[in-house]
Design an enzyme around this catalytic site. Structure first.
Site, PDB file in Angstrom:
ATOM      1  N   ASP A  45       0.835  -1.202   0.000  1.00  0.00           N
ATOM      2  CA  ASP A  45       0.000   0.000   0.000  1.00  0.00           C
ATOM      3  C   ASP A  45       0.875   1.259   0.000  1.00  0.00           C
ATOM      4  OD1 ASP A  45       0.849  -0.135   2.615  1.00  0.00           O
ATOM      5  OD2 ASP A  45      -1.160  -0.054   3.509  1.00  0.00           O
ATOM      6  N   SER A  46       2.202   1.074  -0.098  1.00  0.00           N
ATOM      7  CA  SER A  46       3.089   2.199  -0.432  1.00  0.00           C
ATOM      8  C   SER A  46       2.673   2.757  -1.790  1.00  0.00           C
ATOM      9  CB  SER A  46       4.553   1.740  -0.466  1.00  0.00           C
ATOM     10  OG  SER A  46       4.702   0.580  -1.261  1.00  0.00           O
ATOM     11  N   ASP A  84      -1.211  -6.146  -0.077  1.00  0.00           N
ATOM     12  CA  ASP A  84      -1.496  -5.530   1.222  1.00  0.00           C
ATOM     13  C   ASP A  84      -2.990  -5.349   1.439  1.00  0.00           C
ATOM     14  OD1 ASP A  84       0.798  -5.178   2.695  1.00  0.00           O
ATOM     15  OD2 ASP A  84       1.235  -3.167   1.903  1.00  0.00           O
ATOM     16  N   LYS A 113      -1.163  -9.429   3.090  1.00  0.00           N
ATOM     17  CA  LYS A 113      -0.342  -8.976   4.219  1.00  0.00           C
ATOM     18  C   LYS A 113      -1.114  -7.953   5.033  1.00  0.00           C
ATOM     19  CE  LYS A 113       3.390  -6.128   3.582  1.00  0.00           C
ATOM     20  NZ  LYS A 113       3.004  -4.923   4.358  1.00  0.00           N
ATOM     21  N   GLU A 115      -0.727  -5.404   8.877  1.00  0.00           N
ATOM     22  CA  GLU A 115       0.238  -4.834   9.818  1.00  0.00           C
ATOM     23  C   GLU A 115      -0.175  -5.090  11.261  1.00  0.00           C
ATOM     24  OE1 GLU A 115       0.908  -0.682   8.957  1.00  0.00           O
ATOM     25  OE2 GLU A 115       1.413  -1.092   6.858  1.00  0.00           O
ATOM     26  N   GLU A 178      10.039  -4.149   9.349  1.00  0.00           N
ATOM     27  CA  GLU A 178      10.359  -2.824   8.796  1.00  0.00           C
ATOM     28  C   GLU A 178      11.029  -1.962   9.862  1.00  0.00           C
ATOM     29  OE1 GLU A 178       7.270  -0.834   6.598  1.00  0.00           O
ATOM     30  OE2 GLU A 178       8.470   0.991   6.418  1.00  0.00           O
TER      31      GLU A 178
END
Ligand code: KIV
Length: 266
Positions: A45-46, A84, A113, A115, A178
């Site tokens: 999602d960057s 993501d 994925k 977080e 990260e």
């Protein structure tokens, strides 16, 4: 016979072997990554920062992720595509998490994925129970970093080790680390039987991931740990300036030879 894609089980089996991962957001660059021999691609999602021009990943929607996951899947044949789960698409309930993960798999993802650590482990377990391979993400968590989580390197050893064990126990097949202190990243890597995928966490992880636009020199605000392997923003600007000059000077498309229009037969 259709080419089989690399599975999450095959990615998991790479534990202890070094392998590259890169983000991808469209078919063209995904094709380049696969041609370069990179067979694990993350539709991160960057996307929000580097492609869509948002300030943070919070603005990225599940629909955005579905569209770009489809593009990456269509641009590749063999790569394992991790997508993501966008902010807001999985936190509130197991049902939300499974529904959102299903949408990404339908778009072409081989896994998804999310977080978070122990607090989000129930969602990881729910997605895994639904049969969808799931990758975890610890350390700096960009979706919530701007709301207090922070962008500084993470070094709470006890909490990080506990989170890593919790996401692995919940069924994650891999975990992104990260900006985790490199020594702690080594400890986590040694303590888990799933691969760690590091970004800004030193060389002790099983795999490394970089944001495509950072490593290609397409994003001006790349973090300091990034190695730039190309300067594509400069190359693109030079090419576009040359094209614009050619059009202004009349050297592109070149002289036009006007032929008499043939009369249509009556
Ligand atoms: O969104 C993303 O690109 C990521 C990487 C930073 C791991 O999650």
């Amino acid at each position: 016979m259709p080419v089989r894609r690399l599975t999450s089980a095959a990615v998991r089996a790479r534990k202890g072997k070094r392998f590259p991962v890169v983000t991808a957001y469209d078919a063209a660059f995904a094709r380049c990554a696969e041609a370069a021999g990179i067979d694990v691609l993350l539709v991160g999602d960057s996307l929000g920062n580097v492609v869509l021009g948002y300030e943070s990943t919070v603005s990225v929607t599940l629909d955005d992720m579905v569209r770009h996951t489809g593009a990456v899947a269509r641009g590749t044949a063999r790569a394992h595509v991790i997508a993501d789960l966008s902010f807001g698409s999985y936190e509130a309930s197991d049902a939300d998490a499974v529904r959102s993960a299903t949408a990404l798999v339908r778009a072409g993802a081989g896994s998804v994925k999310l977080e978070g650590g122990a607090a989000i482990a129930p969602r990881i377990a729910a997605i895994a129970r639904a049969g969808i391979p799931i990758c975890a993400h610890l350390g700096v968590l960009p979706q919530t970093a701007g709301m207090g989580g922070g962008f500084r390197r993470k070094n709470d050893r006890v909490e990080l080790l506990a989170d890593a064990q919790a996401v692995a126990d919940a069924g994650a097949f891999a975990v992104v680390l990260e900006m985790v202190d490199p020594g702690i990243a080594v400890e986590i890597t040694e303590s888990l039987d799933i691969p760690t995928i590091g970004i800004g966490s030193g060389g002790g992880c099983d795999a490394q991931v970089l944001v495509l636009y950072d490593l290609l020199g397409l994003y001006p605000e790349a973090p300091s740990f990034v190695k730039r392997y190309a300067e594509l923003a400069t190359a693109a600007t030079d090419a576009l300036r040359a094209y614009a000059d050619d059009v202004r000077e009349g050297s592109f498309p070149g002289p036009t030879i006007v032929r008499p229009v043939e009369k249509a037969e009556a």
